[in-house]
Design a protein around this motif. Structure first.
Motif, PDB file in Angstrom:
ATOM      1  N   THR C  89       0.628  -1.132   0.147  1.00  0.00           N
ATOM      2  CA  THR C  89      -0.093   0.028  -0.280  1.00  0.00           C
ATOM      3  C   THR C  89       0.579   1.466  -0.059  1.00  0.00           C
ATOM      4  OG1 THR C  89      -0.791  -0.295   2.676  1.00  0.00           O
ATOM      5  CG2 THR C  89      -2.036  -0.988   0.966  1.00  0.00           C
ATOM      6  N   SER C  93       0.640   4.784  -3.946  1.00  0.00           N
ATOM      7  CA  SER C  93      -0.010   5.563  -3.659  1.00  0.00           C
ATOM      8  C   SER C  93       0.884   6.104  -4.641  1.00  0.00           C
ATOM      9  CB  SER C  93      -0.260   6.447  -2.777  1.00  0.00           C
ATOM     10  OG  SER C  93       0.544   5.867  -1.148  1.00  0.00           O
ATOM     11  N   SER C  94       2.313   6.369  -5.385  1.00  0.00           N
ATOM     12  CA  SER C  94       3.017   7.015  -5.687  1.00  0.00           C
ATOM     13  C   SER C  94       2.932   7.676  -7.095  1.00  0.00           C
ATOM     14  CB  SER C  94       4.701   7.183  -4.839  1.00  0.00           C
ATOM     15  OG  SER C  94       4.717   5.942  -5.389  1.00  0.00           O
ATOM     16  N   TRP C 123      -7.331   8.097  -5.472  1.00  0.00           N
ATOM     17  CA  TRP C 123      -6.565   7.133  -5.385  1.00  0.00           C
ATOM     18  C   TRP C 123      -5.640   7.856  -4.350  1.00  0.00           C
ATOM     19  CZ3 TRP C 123      -5.747   2.596  -7.362  1.00  0.00           C
ATOM     20  CH2 TRP C 123      -4.217   1.921  -7.401  1.00  0.00           C
ATOM     21  N   VAL C 124      -4.996   8.584  -4.117  1.00  0.00           N
ATOM     22  CA  VAL C 124      -3.955   8.666  -2.984  1.00  0.00           C
ATOM     23  C   VAL C 124      -4.588   8.535  -1.855  1.00  0.00           C
ATOM     24  CG1 VAL C 124      -2.878  10.114  -1.994  1.00  0.00           C
ATOM     25  CG2 VAL C 124      -1.922  10.055  -4.487  1.00  0.00           C
ATOM     26  N   VAL C 127      -5.565   4.586  -0.581  1.00  0.00           N
ATOM     27  CA  VAL C 127      -4.915   4.079  -1.062  1.00  0.00           C
ATOM     28  C   VAL C 127      -4.092   4.076   1.255  1.00  0.00           C
ATOM     29  CG1 VAL C 127      -2.377   3.094  -1.901  1.00  0.00           C
ATOM     30  CG2 VAL C 127      -3.870   3.181  -3.315  1.00  0.00           C
ATOM     31  N   VAL C 128      -4.043   5.057   0.863  1.00  0.00           N
ATOM     32  CA  VAL C 128      -3.330   5.848   2.042  1.00  0.00           C
ATOM     33  C   VAL C 128      -4.497   4.978   3.499  1.00  0.00           C
ATOM     34  CG1 VAL C 128      -3.027   7.951   3.756  1.00  0.00           C
ATOM     35  CG2 VAL C 128      -2.536   8.199   1.487  1.00  0.00           C
ATOM     36  N   ASN C 254       6.177   6.017   3.378  1.00  0.00           N
ATOM     37  CA  ASN C 254       4.437   6.663   3.401  1.00  0.00           C
ATOM     38  C   ASN C 254       4.717   8.138   3.510  1.00  0.00           C
ATOM     39  OD1 ASN C 254       2.302   5.238   3.008  1.00  0.00           O
ATOM     40  ND2 ASN C 254       3.096   4.480   5.213  1.00  0.00           N
ATOM     41  N   VAL C 257       5.348   9.998   0.481  1.00  0.00           N
ATOM     42  CA  VAL C 257       4.565  10.369  -0.169  1.00  0.00           C
ATOM     43  C   VAL C 257       3.179  11.502   0.596  1.00  0.00           C
ATOM     44  CG1 VAL C 257       2.692   9.258  -1.201  1.00  0.00           C
ATOM     45  CG2 VAL C 257       4.072   7.869  -1.282  1.00  0.00           C
ATOM     46  N   VAL C 261       2.549  14.363  -1.698  1.00  0.00           N
ATOM     47  CA  VAL C 261       1.086  14.905  -2.193  1.00  0.00           C
ATOM     48  C   VAL C 261       0.935  16.153  -1.314  1.00  0.00           C
ATOM     49  CG1 VAL C 261      -1.298  14.882  -1.264  1.00  0.00           C
ATOM     50  CG2 VAL C 261       0.207  12.858  -1.791  1.00  0.00           C
TER      51      VAL C 261
END
Ligand code: SF4
Ligand code: SF4
Lengths: 191, 170, 360
Positions: C89, C93-94, C123-124, C127-128, C254, C257, C261
């Motif tokens: 996971t 996300s990237s 999506w991000v 997934v987070v 994480n 990412v 973001v």
């Protein structure tokens, strides 16, 4: 009951808005750590960089020789008596004919042991010694070892090794003849 | 039927069966999450990206986390499992069977009328802005009613969680 | 010109992003220790290689050669599955983050982005929100009460902060009117106009988002799932060897990412100030072609984005070594009674300002 008049009266004030918002305090904290980011580091990178010993540092013992390479210790036992930790034991023996170049006095220590686990490096043995035989080196620590019995230092590790040609720490340089006789003395010495 | 669809359908059915047949409730929950993923895949195939993403966020990401959360609190040893009487089992089977029957009966005649005719196919149909316009223009009342429903549920939860006079929790 | 098959370029980008995430995560472990050391007047790891730069390698060797340990009564399959899931996971996300504008060679234009979907932000976010499963499953499968407590804390913490995070995002989306990260980035800089990054329009939203990002990545001051003082090691108490390594890695990915973001949403992504001025200056004064100048801008923009990301990663670590951990009830109170109402207020303010035409 009031014991001293230094007690500080703490008043529990309701927090101000800035205090309750918590963010100003966070930025204050962040600025403190950022200041430390640029400060001089306290770390000593050990093997490359050695921290200087204090001038009165008392480290590992050494049993001195005199300028002709003879052991100075006469096994008088004063150091053992002075030792508060009872770390020193020795066996005295009489000097035989022909050993005059090895031992300075007629009585000498056949064995001389210091238990480095007991020793507190107080330096009292050094003060007690009438023959100026035992010293605590100013630049050497008792190294760590794996076994306990390795911490009992015998004469083999305590008696000062002498290299006849080198200038001693005190700046004494032997003449060539003196150096030669010292070399022969050392050669016939038991380890 | 594209191979992707077949694969997703296979995964969805298999994991749905896993939900029912898994002995361990935690496994059941994990299978259910897998089912949701397969469903999201189906949404993607139907060009409904928003629905797919929201399905994952809301169902897989939030609701199932809470499911798992509660199940982890339970004592899940086999011997603490209450023995269910035979009557309850029969009743459950009958109820489940009739639900299945109704679903099949209701869905058997449906023809997928919305299937893409190339001429009228609108590639933007499942996108966020379209969905938003439809929701807030054509279906505004049902939408708001649904949110009132949630509000009621929330107020109820708050009421349940409120400390009553004289009650001490800690 | 080489002809790439369909999706060929994208798979290259995805592969590069994948490798980069891993590399950055690797060096985050090193950076964390060095930064921690510097903030505490120490020097940190400096033995392996010049400045200790090979330290991650040494750590990896250590991790791989440690004993694999399975606690008694653990659910073995899930025990292994947990860290894998955390890693998967984290890496997923990237894919949608735009790391740069387009590079053009001849007639082909390549986007420095894994996949461009028009629900990128969702999506991000999705997934987070899945990221917590790795922690939960691992913590539960360990058959250890401390791990279980850590897992449960992680679950409730993530759910609580996701709400505030989503709401602070909504304000951004109201301004940008799109969910595509690429479009959001491009909107933050328009040629020939005085244009601000979103941080200027959304300062409150950014603060909320940032706090939530800390909570979602389980970083101090919100690292309650692995709180040593109370829970031994939290969810990874029973983990050893590379399985533990995967958890630690996932945390750093994480962070990467989350930083990316935040840079994209609030700090202009791959835009940098005066990029269009630079481009036209190159074209006019140095006879560059427009495409070449644009490519240069793109490369510079990507570098700029990574600088922003690194700045955020540094900020994450800086905060970690400054603030003490919150208490659990404080964490919940902050999330539910402060951040969520604030986020709602932020939405209202943003909406009002949009109606009044102050921001758009
Ligand atoms: S230094 Fe002190 S403790 Fe050590 S041997 Fe000498 S007298 Fe004993
Ligand atoms: S070291 Fe000094 S005090 Fe100790 S026995 Fe020898 S001569 Fe005596």
């Amino acid at each position: 009951m009031q014991l001293t008049n230094r007690a500080k009266k703490l008043e529990k004030k309701p927090m101000t808005l800035a205090e309750r918002a918590y963010l100003p305090a966070i930025f204050q904290g962040l600025s403190i750590t950022m200041r430390h980011f640029f400060m001089k580091k306290a770390t000593v990178r050990y093997p490359e960089e050695v921290r200087p010993f204090s001038p009165i540092f008392r480290g590992l013992h050494v049993l001195k020789r005199d300028e002709q390479g003879r052991e100075r210790c006469t096994a008088c036992g004063l150091c053992a008596v002075a030792c508060p930790a009872e770390a020193i034991t020795m066996v005295a023996g009489e000097r035989k004919k022909g050993e005059e170049s090895l031992y300075r006095e007629e009585k000498y220590a056949i064995s001389y042991e210091i238990n480095m686990l007991r020793c507190i490096f107080c330096g009292l043995c050094e003060e007690a010694c009438p023959k100026a035989a035992v010293y605590l080196q100013a630049d050497k620590i008792a190294p760590p070892r794996y076994e306990r019995d390795e911490f009992i230092y015998g004469k083999d590790r305590l008696v000062e090794p002498v290299s006849p040609d080198a200038r001693s720490i005190r700046g004494i340089q032997l003449t060539p003849e003196q150096a030669d006789s010292l070399r022969s003395n050392l050669a016939q010495q038991p380890v | 039927m594209s191979p992707i669809f077949l694969f997703l359908a296979f995964v969805a059915l298999l994991s749905a069966l896993g939900v029912v047949f898994a002995k361990n409730p935690v496994h059941s929950v994990l299978f259910l999450i897998l089912t949701f993923f397969a469903l999201s895949g189906h949404y993607l195939l139907l060009n409904a990206q928003f629905l797919a993403a929201v399905n994952i966020i809301v169902y897989a990401g939030a609701i199932m986390v809470l499911f798992l959360f509660v199940i982890m609190f339970l004592n899940l040893n086999v011997d603490t499992e209450p023995h269910k009487p035979a009557l309850a089992k029969i009743a459950a089977a009958v109820a489940g069977g009739s639900l299945l029957l109704i679903l099949v009966a209701a869905l058997k005649d449906i023809a997928p009328t919305g299937a893409p005719q190339d001429a009228t196919f609108d590639s933007q149909i499942g996108m966020v802005d379209r969905l938003g316009l439809v929701l807030y223009q054509d279906y505004l009342l049902p939408f708001e009613l649904a949110s009132v429903l949630f509000l009621v549920a929330m107020v109820g939860a708050v009421m349940l969680g409120k400390r009553e006079a004289g009650e001490r929790n800690f | 010109m080489i002809e790439l098959p369909a999706l060929g370029w994208q798979s290259i980008v995805i592969f590069v992003v994948f490798a980069l995430s891993l590399l950055i995560a690797t060096y985050c472990t090193y950076a964390e220790r060095v930064i921690a050391a510097f903030l505490q007047d120490r020097v940190g790891p400096d033995r392996a290689g010049p400045f200790g730069l090979l330290q991650p390698l040494a750590d990896a060797v250590k991790m791989f050669t440690k004993e694999e340990f399975f606690p008694g009564g653990a659910n073995k399959a899930l025990f292994i599955f947990g860290p894998c899931l955390a890693m998967i996971t984290a890496l997923m996300s990237s894919a949608v983050i735009p790391f740069g504008n387009n590079l053009s060679f001849g007639n082909n234009a390549f986007f420095l982005q894994g996949i461009e979907v028009n629900v990128g932000m969702l999506w991000v976010f999705g997934v987070v929100s899945l990221g917590v499963y790795g922690v939960m499953i691992g913590g539960w499968a360990s058959n250890n009460k401390f791990s279980l407590l850590g897992a449960i804390r992680a679950a409730s913490q993530n759910i609580s902060y996701e709400l505030a995070m989503g709401m602070s995002l909504i304000a951004v989306l109201m301004i940008s009117e799109t969910l595509s990260l690429r479009t959001i980035t491009l909107q933050q800089s328009v040629a020939g106009e005085w244009h601000f990054w979103n941080i200027v329009k959304q300062p409150l939203g950014f603060i909320i988002f940032c706090v939530c990002a800390f909570a979602e990545t389980n970083r101090t001051p919100f690292d309650l799932p692995e709180c040593e003082t109370e829970l031994v090691g939290g969810y990874h108490t029973e983990y050893s060897s590379m399985k533990l390594g995967l958890y630690l890695f996932a945390e750093y990915i994480n962070i990467f990412v989350a930083s990316a973001v935040m840079s994209v949403l609030y700090f202009g992504g791959f835009n940098f100030p005066f990029q269009y001025e630079l481009r036209s200056w190159l074209v006019e004064n140095h006879d560059w072609t427009l495409a070449a100048a644009q490519n240069l801008i793109t490369v510079l923009g990507t570098v700029g984005l990574f600088l922003k990301i690194f700045a955020f990663i540094f900020f994450f670590m800086w905060v970690r070594w400054t603030l003490p951990r919150f208490r659990y009830d404080q964490l919940m109170r902050l999330g539910w009674t402060i951040l969520i109402p604030l986020a709602v207020v932020n939405i209202l303010i943003t909406g009002g300002l949009i109606l009044l035409g102050v921001i758009k």
